[in-house]
Design a protein around this motif. Structure first.
Motif, PDB file in Angstrom:
ATOM      1  N   GLU A   1       0.846  -1.189   0.000  1.00 34.91           N
ATOM      2  CA  GLU A   1       0.000   0.000   0.000  1.00 34.91           C
ATOM      3  C   GLU A   1       0.886   1.245   0.000  1.00 34.91           C
ATOM      4  OE1 GLU A   1      -3.242   0.527  -0.173  1.00 34.91           O
ATOM      5  OE2 GLU A   1      -3.812  -1.585  -0.257  1.00 34.91           O
ATOM      6  N   VAL A   2       0.558   2.195  -0.885  1.00 36.18           N
ATOM      7  CA  VAL A   2       1.338   3.417  -1.020  1.00 36.18           C
ATOM      8  C   VAL A   2       0.453   4.608  -0.683  1.00 36.18           C
ATOM      9  CG1 VAL A   2       2.705   4.868  -2.565  1.00 36.18           C
ATOM     10  CG2 VAL A   2       2.755   2.369  -2.825  1.00 36.18           C
ATOM     11  N   ASP A   3       0.819   5.329   0.374  1.00 30.86           N
ATOM     12  CA  ASP A   3       0.140   6.572   0.740  1.00 30.86           C
ATOM     13  C   ASP A   3       1.058   7.743   0.432  1.00 30.86           C
ATOM     14  OD1 ASP A   3      -2.058   5.171   1.686  1.00 30.86           O
ATOM     15  OD2 ASP A   3      -1.299   5.097   3.741  1.00 30.86           O
ATOM     16  N   ILE A   4       0.456   8.837  -0.050  1.00 31.75           N
ATOM     17  CA  ILE A   4       1.211  10.037  -0.401  1.00 31.75           C
ATOM     18  C   ILE A   4       0.791  11.168   0.527  1.00 31.75           C
ATOM     19  CG2 ILE A   4       1.728  11.706  -2.223  1.00 31.75           C
ATOM     20  CD1 ILE A   4       1.089   9.548  -4.260  1.00 31.75           C
ATOM     21  N   GLU A   5       1.778  11.824   1.129  1.00 35.32           N
ATOM     22  CA  GLU A   5       1.490  12.988   1.957  1.00 35.32           C
ATOM     23  C   GLU A   5       1.432  14.214   1.046  1.00 35.32           C
ATOM     24  OE1 GLU A   5       3.702  15.486   5.440  1.00 35.32           O
ATOM     25  OE2 GLU A   5       3.651  13.297   5.647  1.00 35.32           O
ATOM     26  N   LEU A   6       0.259  14.836   0.969  1.00 36.84           N
ATOM     27  CA  LEU A   6       0.048  15.976   0.083  1.00 36.84           C
ATOM     28  C   LEU A   6       0.583  17.259   0.717  1.00 36.84           C
ATOM     29  CD1 LEU A   6      -3.560  15.057  -1.089  1.00 36.84           C
ATOM     30  CD2 LEU A   6      -1.374  14.438  -2.137  1.00 36.84           C
ATOM     31  N   GLU A   7       0.611  18.336  -0.087  1.00 37.41           N
ATOM     32  CA  GLU A   7       1.193  19.591   0.383  1.00 37.41           C
ATOM     33  C   GLU A   7       0.432  20.184   1.561  1.00 37.41           C
ATOM     34  OE1 GLU A   7       1.350  21.986  -3.144  1.00 37.41           O
ATOM     35  OE2 GLU A   7       3.373  21.274  -3.657  1.00 37.41           O
TER      36      GLU A   7
ATOM     37  N   ARG B   1       8.884  17.757  -4.004  1.00 39.47           N
ATOM     38  CA  ARG B   1       9.316  16.770  -3.021  1.00 39.47           C
ATOM     39  C   ARG B   1       8.094  16.020  -2.499  1.00 39.47           C
ATOM     40  NH1 ARG B   1      14.341  17.145  -0.927  1.00 39.47           N
ATOM     41  NH2 ARG B   1      13.625  16.228   1.028  1.00 39.47           N
ATOM     42  N   LEU B   2       8.268  14.706  -2.347  1.00 34.32           N
ATOM     43  CA  LEU B   2       7.167  13.863  -1.902  1.00 34.32           C
ATOM     44  C   LEU B   2       7.567  13.095  -0.645  1.00 34.32           C
ATOM     45  CD1 LEU B   2       6.043  12.246  -5.263  1.00 34.32           C
ATOM     46  CD2 LEU B   2       5.035  14.225  -4.130  1.00 34.32           C
TER      47      LEU B   2
END
Length: 202
Positions: free
Chosen positions: A65-71, A130-131
């Motif tokens: 599972e891949v979660d992305i932290e948004l701006e 940057r992610l």
């Protein structure tokens, strides 16, 4: 050398008949899922390892599972909240792209020949942003024919974590039964915005 490439950009799959991919390792093990990366069958998984008899094929890494932290600080799951942008099968190796909040993430998988290893790579195709990614490996150690509800503890493993100096942290499954092979999972950062997850039973 002839380059073999097949690209699919239509995520509207036929009900009950999703398109799938499979990459074998030459030992009887493999990685397999649908073209969107979703795990929909008991026989799907990112690493089905070919263990020595009498263990046989074992689902080691069910999914990642891949979660992305948004701006804005919020967290979004790439597959659930992102927009599917396409699937490519390049020389037999799968990769797919998702877009979320203007960020395009390419995911690819490689299964080395004659080894129970899967190499899972994430690459940002967005220029300069940057992610922060949160990766959650769904580790199972389930015999391929066993019910998906079988608990990890019944498979003879418990999970722990070790760190090796300045190198990548390693998540190790401790054997509770002497007939079980050792399992390791290493996470490391790479150049050019890549993060790699490698799972290998040594």
């Amino acid at each position: 050398m002839v380059e073999l490439r097949r690209t699919v950009r239509d995520a509207s799959l036929l009900p009950g008949a999703p398109r799938e991919w499979l990459v074998a390792n030459g030992l009887g093990g493999y990685a397999s899922a649908t073209i969107t990366g979703a795990i929909t069958r008991r026989y799907h998984g990112l690493l089905i390892a070919a263990q020595p008899p009498p263990l046989g094929r074992t689902v080691v890494l069910e999914d990642l599972e891949v979660d992305i932290e948004l701006e804005d600080g919020s967290i979004a799951n790439m597959r659930e909240n992102g927009q599917f942008r396409g699937f490519t099968l390049n020389m037999g190796l799968p990769s797919w792209r998702y877009e979320l909040d203007g960020v395009v993430i390419e995911t690819s998988i490689a299964v080395p020949s004659r080894q129970n290893i899967v190499h899972f790579t994430l690459r940002s195709l967005s220029d300069g942003r940057r992610l922060r990614l949160r990766l959650r490996p769904l580790i199972n150690f389930r015999p391929l024919e066993a019910p998906v509800s079988e608990a990890l503890s019944s498979a003879g493993y418990t999970l722990g974590r070790t760190a090796r100096g300045a190198g990548p942290a390693t998540r190790r499954a401790r054997q509770e039964k002497p007939d079980r092979p050792r399992e390791n999972c290493a996470l490391q950062g790479c150049a050019a915005g890549r993060r790699s997850e490698t799972l290998r039973p040594p």
